[in-house]
Design an enzyme around this catalytic site. Structure first.
Site, PDB file in Angstrom:
ATOM      1  N   GLY A 278      16.609 -27.366 -10.349  1.00  0.00           N
ATOM      2  CA  GLY A 278      16.413 -27.164  -8.924  1.00  0.00           C
ATOM      3  C   GLY A 278      15.952 -28.381  -8.142  1.00  0.00           C
ATOM      4  O   GLY A 278      15.684 -28.287  -6.948  1.00  0.00           O
ATOM      5  N   GLU A 320      15.763 -28.315 -16.706  1.00  0.00           N
ATOM      6  CA  GLU A 320      17.216 -28.091 -16.675  1.00  0.00           C
ATOM      7  C   GLU A 320      17.855 -28.626 -15.396  1.00  0.00           C
ATOM      8  O   GLU A 320      18.406 -27.862 -14.597  1.00  0.00           O
ATOM      9  CB  GLU A 320      17.498 -26.589 -16.781  1.00  0.00           C
ATOM     10  CG  GLU A 320      16.994 -25.980 -18.069  1.00  0.00           C
ATOM     11  CD  GLU A 320      17.050 -24.462 -18.085  1.00  0.00           C
ATOM     12  OE1 GLU A 320      17.060 -23.900 -19.178  1.00  0.00           O
ATOM     13  OE2 GLU A 320      17.068 -23.860 -16.987  1.00  0.00           O
ATOM     14  N   PRO A 321      17.811 -29.931 -15.173  1.00  0.00           N
ATOM     15  CA  PRO A 321      18.427 -30.452 -13.952  1.00  0.00           C
ATOM     16  C   PRO A 321      19.953 -30.444 -14.048  1.00  0.00           C
ATOM     17  O   PRO A 321      20.514 -30.830 -15.070  1.00  0.00           O
ATOM     18  CB  PRO A 321      17.918 -31.900 -13.898  1.00  0.00           C
ATOM     19  CG  PRO A 321      17.682 -32.265 -15.336  1.00  0.00           C
ATOM     20  CD  PRO A 321      17.259 -30.990 -16.021  1.00  0.00           C
ATOM     21  N   GLY A 322      20.605 -29.967 -13.010  1.00  0.00           N
ATOM     22  CA  GLY A 322      22.059 -30.033 -12.954  1.00  0.00           C
ATOM     23  C   GLY A 322      22.438 -30.955 -11.808  1.00  0.00           C
ATOM     24  O   GLY A 322      22.894 -32.086 -11.988  1.00  0.00           O
ATOM     25  N   ARG A 323      22.162 -30.462 -10.585  1.00  0.00           N
ATOM     26  CA  ARG A 323      22.488 -31.208  -9.373  1.00  0.00           C
ATOM     27  C   ARG A 323      21.920 -32.628  -9.386  1.00  0.00           C
ATOM     28  O   ARG A 323      22.604 -33.583  -9.007  1.00  0.00           O
ATOM     29  CB  ARG A 323      21.910 -30.449  -8.169  1.00  0.00           C
ATOM     30  CG  ARG A 323      22.293 -30.998  -6.824  1.00  0.00           C
ATOM     31  CD  ARG A 323      21.415 -30.401  -5.715  1.00  0.00           C
ATOM     32  NE  ARG A 323      21.139 -29.001  -5.900  1.00  0.00           N
ATOM     33  CZ  ARG A 323      21.829 -28.003  -5.326  1.00  0.00           C
ATOM     34  NH1 ARG A 323      22.801 -28.264  -4.507  1.00  0.00           N
ATOM     35  NH2 ARG A 323      21.510 -26.736  -5.558  1.00  0.00           N
ATOM     36  N   ARG A 360      30.328 -25.199  -0.284  1.00  0.00           N
ATOM     37  CA  ARG A 360      28.886 -25.199  -0.029  1.00  0.00           C
ATOM     38  C   ARG A 360      28.546 -25.183   1.461  1.00  0.00           C
ATOM     39  O   ARG A 360      27.558 -24.592   1.880  1.00  0.00           O
ATOM     40  CB  ARG A 360      28.211 -26.385  -0.730  1.00  0.00           C
ATOM     41  CG  ARG A 360      28.337 -26.310  -2.259  1.00  0.00           C
ATOM     42  CD  ARG A 360      27.411 -27.266  -2.976  1.00  0.00           C
ATOM     43  NE  ARG A 360      26.033 -26.899  -2.812  1.00  0.00           N
ATOM     44  CZ  ARG A 360      25.196 -27.445  -1.978  1.00  0.00           C
ATOM     45  NH1 ARG A 360      25.597 -28.454  -1.225  1.00  0.00           N
ATOM     46  NH2 ARG A 360      23.958 -27.023  -1.874  1.00  0.00           N
ATOM     47  N   CYS A 391      43.081 -21.164   6.012  1.00  0.00           N
ATOM     48  CA  CYS A 391      43.253 -20.233   7.116  1.00  0.00           C
ATOM     49  C   CYS A 391      41.965 -19.491   7.383  1.00  0.00           C
ATOM     50  O   CYS A 391      41.848 -18.290   7.106  1.00  0.00           O
ATOM     51  CB  CYS A 391      44.371 -19.263   6.796  1.00  0.00           C
ATOM     52  SG  CYS A 391      45.918 -20.130   6.732  1.00  0.00           S
ATOM     53  N   GLU A 392      40.998 -20.216   7.874  1.00  0.00           N
ATOM     54  CA  GLU A 392      39.703 -19.611   8.135  1.00  0.00           C
ATOM     55  C   GLU A 392      38.907 -20.566   9.018  1.00  0.00           C
ATOM     56  O   GLU A 392      38.811 -21.756   8.695  1.00  0.00           O
ATOM     57  CB  GLU A 392      38.993 -19.403   6.792  1.00  0.00           C
ATOM     58  CG  GLU A 392      37.760 -18.613   6.921  1.00  0.00           C
ATOM     59  CD  GLU A 392      37.415 -17.806   5.673  1.00  0.00           C
ATOM     60  OE1 GLU A 392      38.335 -17.393   4.935  1.00  0.00           O
ATOM     61  OE2 GLU A 392      36.230 -17.612   5.447  1.00  0.00           O
ATOM     62  N   TYR A 421      28.323 -28.479  -8.014  1.00  0.00           N
ATOM     63  CA  TYR A 421      28.686 -27.226  -7.373  1.00  0.00           C
ATOM     64  C   TYR A 421      29.842 -27.365  -6.381  1.00  0.00           C
ATOM     65  O   TYR A 421      29.945 -26.587  -5.437  1.00  0.00           O
ATOM     66  CB  TYR A 421      27.463 -26.588  -6.693  1.00  0.00           C
ATOM     67  CG  TYR A 421      26.314 -26.372  -7.666  1.00  0.00           C
ATOM     68  CD1 TYR A 421      26.406 -25.427  -8.677  1.00  0.00           C
ATOM     69  CD2 TYR A 421      25.155 -27.154  -7.596  1.00  0.00           C
ATOM     70  CE1 TYR A 421      25.383 -25.253  -9.588  1.00  0.00           C
ATOM     71  CE2 TYR A 421      24.119 -26.982  -8.506  1.00  0.00           C
ATOM     72  CZ  TYR A 421      24.238 -26.026  -9.501  1.00  0.00           C
ATOM     73  OH  TYR A 421      23.228 -25.847 -10.403  1.00  0.00           O
TER      74      TYR A 421
HETATM   75  N1  LLP Z   1      18.464 -23.588 -14.737  1.00  0.00           N
HETATM   76  C1  LLP Z   1      18.729 -22.358 -14.294  1.00  0.00           C
HETATM   77  C2  LLP Z   1      18.222 -21.205 -15.030  1.00  0.00           C
HETATM   78  C3  LLP Z   1      19.484 -22.185 -13.127  1.00  0.00           C
HETATM   79  O1  LLP Z   1      19.727 -20.959 -12.684  1.00  0.00           O
HETATM   80  C4  LLP Z   1      19.971 -23.315 -12.443  1.00  0.00           C
HETATM   81  C5  LLP Z   1      20.777 -23.170 -11.232  1.00  0.00           C
HETATM   82  C6  LLP Z   1      19.688 -24.591 -12.955  1.00  0.00           C
HETATM   83  C7  LLP Z   1      18.916 -24.693 -14.094  1.00  0.00           C
HETATM   84  C8  LLP Z   1      20.191 -25.853 -12.319  1.00  0.00           C
HETATM   85  O2  LLP Z   1      19.753 -26.021 -11.012  1.00  0.00           O
HETATM   86  P1  LLP Z   1      20.002 -27.422 -10.257  1.00  0.00           P
HETATM   87  O3  LLP Z   1      19.113 -28.459 -10.908  1.00  0.00           O
HETATM   88  O4  LLP Z   1      21.433 -27.781 -10.426  1.00  0.00           O
HETATM   89  O5  LLP Z   1      19.659 -27.146  -8.841  1.00  0.00           O
HETATM   90  N2  LLP Z   1      25.549 -23.050  -6.185  1.00  0.00           N
HETATM   91  C9  LLP Z   1      24.273 -23.453  -5.623  1.00  0.00           C
HETATM   92  C10 LLP Z   1      23.259 -23.734  -6.686  1.00  0.00           C
HETATM   93  C11 LLP Z   1      23.033 -22.553  -7.613  1.00  0.00           C
HETATM   94  C12 LLP Z   1      22.056 -22.887  -8.684  1.00  0.00           C
HETATM   95  C13 LLP Z   1      21.968 -21.771  -9.660  1.00  0.00           C
HETATM   96  N3  LLP Z   1      21.104 -22.041 -10.743  1.00  0.00           N
HETATM   97  C14 LLP Z   1      24.502 -24.683  -4.741  1.00  0.00           C
HETATM   98  O6  LLP Z   1      25.633 -25.132  -4.628  1.00  0.00           O
HETATM   99  O7  LLP Z   1      23.553 -25.189  -4.137  1.00  0.00           O
END
Ligand code: LLP
Length: 463
Positions: A278, A320-323, A360, A391-392, A421
């Site tokens: 997050g 758990e960083p993704g973004r 997004r 078309c939106e 994302y």
């Molecule tokens: N761990 C868990 C359990 C999660 O549910 C998530 C994201 C992450 C880690 C990774 O979060 P991050 O570091 O990437 O923020 N589609 C949305 C974001 C949904 C995130 C869902 N869970 C967007 O585009 O902003």
């Protein structure tokens, strides 16, 4: 430069009600390094390059729209996270942000673990050679088949999300003659987004088991008595695009309180806590994300302090960083098509993609930046809305941004910070063909996810 320097400035300013920018930047040719991948720069000819390759060349070779991912930036960010947390903690990349086999290989090489939340992500991870013990399996409604597969291949942990799942995983593991390591995902009563966090209305959501009312403690009680599972810790994830560490502080404190309760009741000190992902990134120049080492220090300090005051040994921390890893490493390259000046209202710049490659903005009202990248321009800034070809009317890519007023069909523009994302949430709306992801590194570009073709569409449509 004042806004009125643009001929249509005042009128355009009148309709700038929801955008990010109140005035154009001093020089539209300057790329803010905060929002662009690390090897992106503008060369002497005025074209933008990534990994040493001009975007004009990339567009010729790979077409548009396309995502270009700066591989060395991705790897550097993985290393920064791994180094910041050190050998005493674990970093799990959240695959939902963007996953492909190349990404899995990079993660493996850079020493990161992987969080998956579906059978499809698990297949991708295993196929690319991620060792199963380095995989965490998530999800609020894992199917029996997914659980069986995860246990069978030996994932490092399954994060349990409900009372039913505690029993389900225990049964399946026993049937398979295994003992599965698990964490319990708790809802700590904090929901954090961007600059603020709220401590109300948080239990009303589908994820996790609430700490409130003793539910999480009851879940631990059950997990500790069931065969087939080994409870290794507690998991908490509080939101997305967070800059303020205060939400993590409350979350860590509450998770540690639960560990203390578990110790008092069962005489067991659970060895791990996972504080989820997050962490925010810069989508525009106004965003100021924290560096991994600051985040690691802040989280480490909070957990150590809370454990000391509860008389607990500090558990092993995972995140758990993704973004924060993949988001800043990619941009989407589009070709400009129709430009419509609506007198007294707004200028619409249409590109050859849209909500099918970046949902997004439509879904979350997200802010993005944009730049003209195929050439330099010293023309006056023009306030525009960048829209797609779907078309939106909600098909907006960038709500309000400044581009040079000599912008013309055929120019290339790029939207930075689209690594997370965007491809992973891409759709075939209007039978759009999902764009490729091209990894660029040291003067070489290679497709890691190819562009969809019309044949792909027809192959799924079995008539
Ligand atoms: N761990 C868990 C359990 C999660 O549910 C998530 C994201 C992450 C880690 C990774 O979060 P991050 O570091 O990437 O923020 N589609 C949305 C974001 C949904 C995130 C869902 N869970 C967007 O585009 O902003």
């Amino acid at each position: 430069m004042s806004r009125s320097a643009h001929p249509a400035g005042p009128r355009h300013a009148d309709v700038l009600t929801e955008g990010h920018y109140t005035a154009p930047p001093a020089d539209l040719n300057v790329l803010d390094e905060k929002v662009w991948a690390r090897t992106v720069s503008r060369n002497d000819d005025g074209a933008v390059t990534v990994g040493g390759i001009e975007v004009t060349r990339l567009a010729e070779e790979f077409g548009t729209p396309a995502y270009f991912l700066d591989e060395s930036d991705f790897r550097a960010r993985c290393r920064a996270w791994a180094d910041a947390f050190g050998p005493g903690a674990d970093v799990f990349y959240a695959g939902k942000a963007f996953l492909s086999r190349a990404v899995v290989r990079w993660l493996k090489e850079e020493g990161l673990n992987l969080d998956v939340c579906s059978g499809g992500e698990l297949t991708t991870a295993l196929d690319a050679g991620m060792p199963a013990e380095r995989i965490a399996f998530h999800g609020n409604n894992k199917t029996v088949a997914e659980i069986e597969r995860a246990i069978h291949v030996g994932v490092g942990r399954i994060v349990l999300d409900s009372f039913q799942e505690i029993v389900r995983v225990s049964h399946i593991a026993q049937r398979l003659g295994k003992r599965q390591r698990v964490q319990i995902r708790v809802t700590v009563g904090v929901e954090a987004h961007t600059h603020e966090f709220i401590a109300t209305a948080h239990e009303d959501q589908k994820f996790g088991i609430a700490l409130a009312g003793g539910q999480a403690a009851e879940a631990v009680r059950r997990a500790l008595t069931l065969d087939g599972i080994e409870l290794i810790g507690i998991h908490s994830h509080i939101g997305s695009q967070i800059f303020d560490m205060a939400g993590f502080e409350v979350s860590a404190r509450r998770v540690v309180q639960l560990l203390a309760e578990v110790r008092d009741e069962h005489g067991v000190e659970l060895p791990e806590i996972d504080l989820g992902g997050g962490l925010g990134i810069a989508y525009t120049s106004d965003d100021d994300p924290r560096e991994p080492h600051e985040i690691a220090k802040a989280l480490g300090d909070i957990v150590t302090r809370e454990c000391e005051s509860a008389g607990l040994a500090t558990p092993r921390i995972s995140v758990e960083p993704g973004r924060a890893i993949v988001g800043p490493t990619a941009f989407t390259l589009y070709e400009v098509g129709t430009i419509k000046h609506l007198e007294g209202l707004r200028t619409y710049v249409s590109v050859d993609g849209g909500m099918s490659d970046n949902i997004r903005t439509a879904l979350y009202d997200a802010e993005y930046s944009v730049a003209l990248v195929s050439r330099r321009s010293d023309a006056e800034p023009m306030l525009v809305r960048v829209v797609g070809k779907h078309c939106e009317s909600g098909d907006i890519v960038v709500k309000d941004a400044f581009l040079p007023s000599d912008l013309a069909p055929g120019d290339l523009i790029a939207v930075p910070a689209t690594g997370a994302y965007c491809r992973s949430m891409a759709s075939n709306y209007n039978h759009a063909l999902r764009p490729p992801v091209v990894a660029v590194r040291d003067g070489e570009a290679r497709v890691i996810v190819r562009r969809e073709t019309e044949e792909d569409l027809l192959r799924l449509d079995v008539g």
